[in-house]
Design an enzyme around this catalytic site. Structure first.
Site, PDB file in Angstrom:
ATOM      1  N   ASP A 193      -3.741   3.530   7.909  1.00  0.00           N
ATOM      2  CA  ASP A 193      -3.387   2.507   6.925  1.00  0.00           C
ATOM      3  C   ASP A 193      -4.626   2.199   6.085  1.00  0.00           C
ATOM      4  O   ASP A 193      -5.740   2.137   6.606  1.00  0.00           O
ATOM      5  CB  ASP A 193      -2.919   1.251   7.678  1.00  0.00           C
ATOM      6  CG  ASP A 193      -2.159   0.287   6.784  1.00  0.00           C
ATOM      7  OD1 ASP A 193      -2.756  -0.147   5.795  1.00  0.00           O
ATOM      8  OD2 ASP A 193      -1.000  -0.031   7.086  1.00  0.00           O
ATOM      9  N   ILE A 194      -4.431   2.009   4.770  1.00  0.00           N
ATOM     10  CA  ILE A 194      -5.540   1.636   3.891  1.00  0.00           C
ATOM     11  C   ILE A 194      -5.870   0.162   4.105  1.00  0.00           C
ATOM     12  O   ILE A 194      -4.988  -0.697   4.034  1.00  0.00           O
ATOM     13  CB  ILE A 194      -5.192   1.901   2.418  1.00  0.00           C
ATOM     14  CG1 ILE A 194      -4.886   3.393   2.202  1.00  0.00           C
ATOM     15  CG2 ILE A 194      -6.334   1.452   1.504  1.00  0.00           C
ATOM     16  CD1 ILE A 194      -4.422   3.721   0.789  1.00  0.00           C
ATOM     17  N   GLU A 236       1.329   1.895   2.119  1.00  0.00           N
ATOM     18  CA  GLU A 236      -0.025   2.437   2.289  1.00  0.00           C
ATOM     19  C   GLU A 236      -0.258   3.005   3.686  1.00  0.00           C
ATOM     20  O   GLU A 236      -1.400   3.224   4.095  1.00  0.00           O
ATOM     21  CB  GLU A 236      -1.065   1.354   1.985  1.00  0.00           C
ATOM     22  CG  GLU A 236      -1.084   0.186   2.944  1.00  0.00           C
ATOM     23  CD  GLU A 236      -0.162  -0.963   2.549  1.00  0.00           C
ATOM     24  OE1 GLU A 236      -0.432  -2.100   2.962  1.00  0.00           O
ATOM     25  OE2 GLU A 236       0.835  -0.716   1.842  1.00  0.00           O
TER      26      GLU A 236
END
Length: 315
Positions: A193-194, A236
């Site tokens: 995940d960003i 994301e």
């Protein structure tokens, strides 16, 4: 040569963005273009899969209701871009034309592929990005075949990042679990995940967010093996399926990917955007009975990575 007549005028937008009409000599399209058609297919946006035939000498894309293609988004200018035919005089009162795209002085620019453009000729398969909407340009005599191929691609590939989508990921994970069980082989999964992605969107805008998603995807795609399956799980969040890999190998790859993204420079429209990712790892064992369970374990570790301060790996 046999041909078909076209209008003896061409509408276009001048440098002041005003519509003008130019009188030209009456011409005919040479025979090999007679059955050629051109379309835009929306591969990322609100009207996913929509097919738009380019039937006139120019098509205006923008937010304004009078545009030929209307995109109701604040990231799109009132008159954003124009796709038009440019004629080439072949002599003997015959002409050919090619398709071009021109930015109309938009606020956020028009992109072909990943490059901002002013005025450029379109090639079959080019992608055109207007705001957050992406079109694919296709041209040819067998347009229906190309269209249905593109529709199939949309079922397995994410239009923005150009990596596999959630549907393909879930189907592939089920198959890999079955194969790992059958041959008693290891299988690992990475979920990533960003970090603070909402903050990136809020600070720099959604177009910068799109750029980060796409560039990060390309960097990771180029760093993994061909047999490993990289996909956009949603928003994301991304995933990497690692066949034939024990958990230790997955943790090693996850750390390599984490460091690679931390060291990559993300620069868009003059802004350098700091990007890091958090990663969680799980591995198939006898206690796991389904793909969703394997994902849940990786997601749990991803949550722990975020709780531990982000920009780290938990496995």
């Amino acid at each position: 040569m046999n041909g078909e007549k076209v209008n003896n005028y061409v509408s276009f937008i001048d440098d002041d963005h005003e519509e003008k009409t130019q009188i030209v000599e009456e011409k005919s399209i040479i025979k090999n273009l007679k059955n050629t058609k051109a379309y835009l297919i929306e591969i990322y946006g609100e009207n996913l899969g929509k097919k738009i035939e380019i039937e006139t000498d120019r098509v205006i894309i923008g937010r304004e209701a009078r545009c030929n293609i209307v995109i109701n988004s604040t990231s799109v200018s009132r008159k954003h871009a124009m796709i038009y035919k440019k004629y080439i005089d072949m002599g003997n009162h015959h002409s050919m034309y090619s398709f071009w795209v021109r930015d109309l002085g938009s606020t956020n620019g028009t992109y072909v592929g990943d490059q901002p453009i002013n005025d450029i000729e379109l090639m079959n398969g080019d992608t055109i990005k207007v705001g957050s909407t992406i079109f694919k340009f296709i041209i040819g005599s067998d347009i229906e075949t190309a269209y249905f191929e593109e529709i199939y691609n949309m079922t397995i590939v994410d239009g923005l990042t150009e990596i596999h989508n959630k549907r393909y990921f879930l189907e592939s994970l089920e198959k890999e679990i079955s194969r790992a069980r059958r041959y008693d082989r290891p299988l690992s999964l990475i979920m990533l995940d960003i970090d603070f992605f909402k903050k990136i969107n809020d600070t720099y805008g959604h177009l910068t967010g799109d750029y980060v998603l796409k560039k990060m995807s390309q960097v990771i795609k180029d760093s993994i093996r061909r047999e490993e399956i990289f996909a956009r799980y949603g928003g994301e969040e991304f995933s990497i399926i690692m066949p034939e890999a024990p958990k230790k190998s997955a943790v090693t790859l996850a750390e390599k990917v984490r460091q690679l993204i931390e060291e990559t420079i993300f620069s868009f429209e003059g802004h350098v955007v700091p990007v890091t990712i958090s990663l969680g790892v799980s591995a198939l064992d006898k206690s796991i009975s389904s793909a969703l369970e394997l994902i849940a374990f990786a997601d749990k570790n991803l949550y722990r990575a975020k709780h531990n301060g982000r920009n780290c790996v938990v496995g």
